[in-house]
Structure formats: C-alpha cells, structure tokens
Scaffold this motif. Structure first.
Motif, PDB file in Angstrom:
ATOM      1  N   CYS A 181       4.666  -7.239  -3.164  1.00  0.00           N
ATOM      2  CA  CYS A 181       3.725  -8.128  -3.846  1.00  0.00           C
ATOM      3  C   CYS A 181       3.663  -7.747  -5.324  1.00  0.00           C
ATOM      4  O   CYS A 181       4.256  -6.757  -5.760  1.00  0.00           O
ATOM      5  CB  CYS A 181       2.354  -8.101  -3.178  1.00  0.00           C
TER       6      CYS A 181
ATOM      7  N   ARG B 282       1.260  -6.552  -6.950  1.00  0.00           N
ATOM      8  CA  ARG B 282       0.540  -5.301  -7.178  1.00  0.00           C
ATOM      9  C   ARG B 282       1.398  -4.069  -6.843  1.00  0.00           C
ATOM     10  O   ARG B 282       1.063  -2.950  -7.247  1.00  0.00           O
ATOM     11  CB  ARG B 282      -0.748  -5.309  -6.332  1.00  0.00           C
ATOM     12  N   CYS B 283       2.470  -4.277  -6.077  1.00  0.00           N
ATOM     13  CA  CYS B 283       3.334  -3.159  -5.682  1.00  0.00           C
ATOM     14  C   CYS B 283       3.895  -2.418  -6.904  1.00  0.00           C
ATOM     15  O   CYS B 283       4.286  -1.265  -6.796  1.00  0.00           O
ATOM     16  CB  CYS B 283       4.495  -3.650  -4.816  1.00  0.00           C
TER      17      CYS B 283
ATOM     18  N   CYS C 130      -1.141  -4.849  -0.528  1.00  0.00           N
ATOM     19  CA  CYS C 130      -0.345  -5.220   0.655  1.00  0.00           C
ATOM     20  C   CYS C 130       0.063  -4.024   1.507  1.00  0.00           C
ATOM     21  O   CYS C 130       0.736  -4.209   2.528  1.00  0.00           O
ATOM     22  CB  CYS C 130       0.889  -6.031   0.250  1.00  0.00           C
TER      23      CYS C 130
HETATM   24 ZN   LIG Z   1       1.959  -4.836  -2.719  1.00  0.00          ZN
END
Ligand SMILES: [Zn+2]
Lengths: 90, 249
Positions: free
Chosen positions: B169, B171-172, B240
C-alpha cells in the motif's frame, strides 16, 4: 568493485551535473559515504544532522525498493543504486 | 444495460477486444471517488467521464486561482473565484450528460472520508499533500477497495496502484513526515500522470491488463524516460500490515 549510484535530478547540482556516479562499498550506506566524500554538497540533501536518511528520500537497488533499513542493505559489484525523492504535488 | 446512445458514444472503445460491451457495462456500473479537482483531478476526471464511468464523485475544497490555470484544464479563465468542485461538476456533466457527476466542496478529513467515499468502488488520488493521501490510503485498505496513487513535481511524476490484501500500500513506503512544499509543475505533467492513473482505473474496472501493483512507475519528462521500480509490502506497515496477503492463482 564498482557500484553505480544514480543521482536524482534535483541533486545533480552537487555532483557536477553527473546523473550517475561510480562508487564502492559493501552496503548502500558505504556507497553513499563514498559518494559524499567526493561530493560533500549532496550530504544535507540525503541525511539529517543526526545522520538519518531524510524521510523524503527513497532508495532502490537494481530497481527494487531497499526500504526498510536501506543503509545496511548489501550491494555487490555491478549493482545500481537509485536515489529518488518522494513527490507530493497534484 | 447499454443504450443505443451508449453504443454510439463509446463505439471506439467497445471495439477494443478487451473492453467490448461487457467492459463498457462495467464502466457504466462503476462509482469512483476522485480526491482533488486540481491538475491530476482534471485529466483523471475528464477521461473517466468521457470513457463512461457511470458515477464520478469529485471532491475539492479549493477556489480557482489564476495560477492554477497552467495545468488544471477543467477550470478556465472565466471560472477564477469559483469553487473547483462546482466548476468540475459543470464541465464534466456538460462533457457527458449520460453519467452522474457529484461534486463535493469539502476538505477531506479522517472524520468525513467514510461519508465522502461511501459507495465508491475505488479511490483515486489527485491530492497535493501527503497527510490526505494517507487518509485515503487507510480508508481504501480498511474497506478493501483499490487506491490509485499519483503525484507530480517539475517534470517528474509517479504512479502506483494499491490493491489491498494483494499488494503493497502507499503507507508501506512511509518513513515519517515530509515537510510540505509548494510544488513547481509543468502543465502537461499532471495531464500525463492523471491519464496513466485513469488507464489503471479503466483496467481495474474492466478486469483487463496488468496493474501497477507492487510497482512504482517513475516518469521523467526531461529525459522522456519511464522506469518501473519494484515495491515490497512492509509487514510492519501501519495501514496494511495486519492483512493476510492473497497470492494470485
Ligand atoms: Zn502498507
């Protein structure tokens, strides 16, 4: 031993305009130290005052993300390190 | 069900083997949420409206300024001083009266995202800042709907498609806050990047092609170079990390 460091466009003013600089080292961090020795102006564009990689900088090795712990990622002869910067505009 | 008018309007894309009538019906049934009606939002929304995406919700809190007009092609000189959401709704509805356009003049926040994005099949990033992108990404991950990221600066752009439960994702890649800045942008850049995002959306809705998931596409307009970088999911990702990843069979 040669590792190519691909310099982001916004940092080339610190590498005499070079888009790729040959470096060496066993890790990404060592290669960046080597780069900074030759082009000290680039240091503050990559690291904060404590020596941590800036949040805006992303590092890829051979076209794959080196995150997390980018600086201790091992590299070997012929590898390519790409320095990029996050973008926020829309 | 496609009408005679639909068959004529979308004839050239229905002719594409991978799309056909079935794909066009999927586009007609889709509801998309476009977060932002600026540079990226302009090209994304124009092409998705023209392609016949059935319901397009486009949200932006800004007012149109003269300095927007080098790149925000939804808004014209006569619109200076009007709200972007209103201008977007009028233009897109005029372009294609056969679809539903919902304009929203609101700031996207953690509190209102559930209401704003309710019923959407996917979320398209046309924002100009990281904090809102993370709000959108989290909502998408929590609700198992895709998130289509795009960003621009100067002559450089990037695109990434997030399929929660299947790919990394947005945010990863998070390392911490990045200082906000006013990005310089050549007008054609968000046009191009927005078109790539819209292409990803069309492919996702119709179930064709290969998406930019677990990949980051970098575009360099000065060197006219596209680079695809591999992105890995971060198992400790705040957004995630808790998901079980399904492998494609
Ligand atoms: Zn993520």
């Amino acid at each position: 031993m040669s590792i190519k460091v691909h310099i982001h466009k916004s940092h080339r003013q610190f590498t005499d305009g070079l888009s790729v600089v040959d470096s060496n080292g066993k890790t990404v961090g060592e290669c960046l130290d080597n780069l900074i020795k030759r082009y000290p102006g680039i240091k503050e564009k990559l690291f904060d005052k404590k020596g941590n990689l800036l949040n805006v900088i992303e590092i890829y090795v051979n076209l794959e993300s080196a995150y997390p712990n980018e600086l201790i990622k091992k590299v070997s002869n012929g590898d390519d390190i790409y320095l990029t910067a996050k973008l926020s505009g829309g | 069900m496609l009408t005679q008018n639909d068959l004529e309007r979308y004839d050239r894309q229905i002719m594409i083997h991978e799309i056909g009538k079935e794909g066009q019906e999927k586009l007609k049934s889709a509801t998309v949420f476009i977060a932002g009606a600026g540079g990226l939002g302009s090209s994304i929304s124009i092409y998705l409206a023209a392609a016949g995406v059935g319901t397009i919700r486009i949200v932006d809190h800004d007012t149109i300024e003269l300095s927007n007009l080098n790149r925000q092609i939804l808004h014209w000189n006569k619109d200076i001083g009007s709200k972007k959401a209103c201008s977007a709704q009028n233009k897109l509805q005029t372009l294609n009266p056969d679809i539903e356009i919902q304009g929203g003049d609101e700031t996207i926040t953690e509190e209102n995202i559930s209401r704003l994005a309710a019923g959407s099949d996917l979320i398209i990033d046309a924002m100009d800042n990281f904090p809102t992108r993370y709000i959108l990404n989290k909502y998408a991950v929590d609700n198992s709907i895709p998130f289509f990221h795009g960003a621009v600066k100067g002559f450089e752009g990037r695109v990434m498609t997030v399929i929660p439960g299947k790919s990394a994702c947005f945010r990863c890649l998070y390392k911490g806050p990045v200082p906000e800045e006013k990005s310089p942008v050549i007008g054609v850049l968000p046009g191009l990047i927005g078109c790539i995002q819209a292409t990803e959306v069309i492919k996702y809705i119709t179930g064709i092609g290969e998406l930019l998931s677990n990949k980051l596409l970098l575009y360099d307009g000065l060197e006219m170079k596209f680079t695809i970088l591999k992105i890995n999911r971060n198992p400790d990702c705040e957004h995630c990390g808790h998901l079980t990843i399904q492998e494609d069979t």
